[in-house]
Design an enzyme around this catalytic site. Sequence first.
Site, PDB file in Angstrom:
ATOM      1  CB  SER A 125      -0.978  -0.030   1.185  1.00 19.48           C
ATOM      2  OG  SER A 125      -1.998   0.940   1.030  1.00 19.48           O
ATOM      3  CD  GLU A 222      -2.636  -2.666  -3.767  1.00 24.42           C
ATOM      4  OE1 GLU A 222      -3.821  -2.874  -3.396  1.00 24.42           O
ATOM      5  OE2 GLU A 222      -1.914  -1.804  -3.248  1.00 24.42           O
ATOM      6  CG  HIS A 288      -5.529  -2.663   0.075  1.00 25.57           C
ATOM      7  ND1 HIS A 288      -4.656  -2.201  -0.878  1.00 25.57           N
ATOM      8  CD2 HIS A 288      -5.328  -1.893   1.186  1.00 25.57           C
ATOM      9  CE1 HIS A 288      -3.953  -1.189  -0.377  1.00 25.57           C
ATOM     10  NE2 HIS A 288      -4.346  -0.974   0.863  1.00 25.57           N
TER      11      HIS A 288
END
Length: 318
Positions: A125, A222, A288
């Site tokens: 992330s 992502e 995630h």
Amino acid sequence: MTEVTTQEVARPLTRPPRLRRGDRVRLVAPCSPVPEAQLEAAAAELSSWGLAVEPAPHVRDRHPVLPYLAGSDATRAADLQEAWCDPDVAAVFCVRGGDGAHRTVDLLDFDALRRARPKALVGFSDITALHEAFAVELGVATVHGPVVGTKYFVGDAIAQFELRTTLFEPERRMVLTSPGAHALVPGRAEGVLLGGNLSLLNDGLGTPHSRPSAAGGILVLEDVGEDVARIDRMLTHLLRSGWMAGLAGVVLGTWTDCPPDLGVIADLMRDRLSPLGVPVLWGLEFGHCAAQLTLPLGVPALLDAESGMLELSLPGLS
């Protein structure tokens, strides 16, 4: 099309050593604050692997004004730098993503970091900013895996297994696939794994400590909580800048809470990426999501989109 020079093409990076029982590891919070219960649970799980777990001095800090940051920029950067430069620390685990990684990166002393022994840096992330900086400035491969002070690690036995195996027995995690993975654009390609979170890559474009080009790489992407139109804008920005020119292939992970639905996002990816003329794999379960795969970044791999898999050419750690 932007011309790609030899110097810009992604090259394999120095792989850090694998972990062994008894190794000392450090928990750091370079982004957002971590809940105490999650931090304690993460430390307990890593300790059960036979690791000597040390929370960084400021890992529990909260920024005095900005609640989305784990302490000041200076203390977050100091914890990360001290962990990396400590010769007795074998790995650095980020406890949470969230926000603030680019602010942390700007305060790191990369000359000092280069003098230190390479070690595994683990997270995903917002940690994408650190993966990029460590690749560009240190030439070190890193680990796109769970941020350990979150639900993406605590209580997730599969994610824990994937990370532990990658760190301790990396030769057992050479083929990465998921049940629903399939080709958006068919083909096979070889390249060095790079990337991570789309938002962070987009935000880092043209800034210090971010690579000027993804040429020669297999780009993994992502994101979470982004509308499809914003995903389109970010992807288009990377394309229009020339940053994606010369890519070998693209691997798409999870798009959690990205409305309206995954089918529209897949259509967007096919529309935007197929003109590149490279294989595009959809549905590899990293990012995630529960039971996420751990991806070593900076290592060479073969992408076989039609078979729905990535095959590493080398173990992620040495």
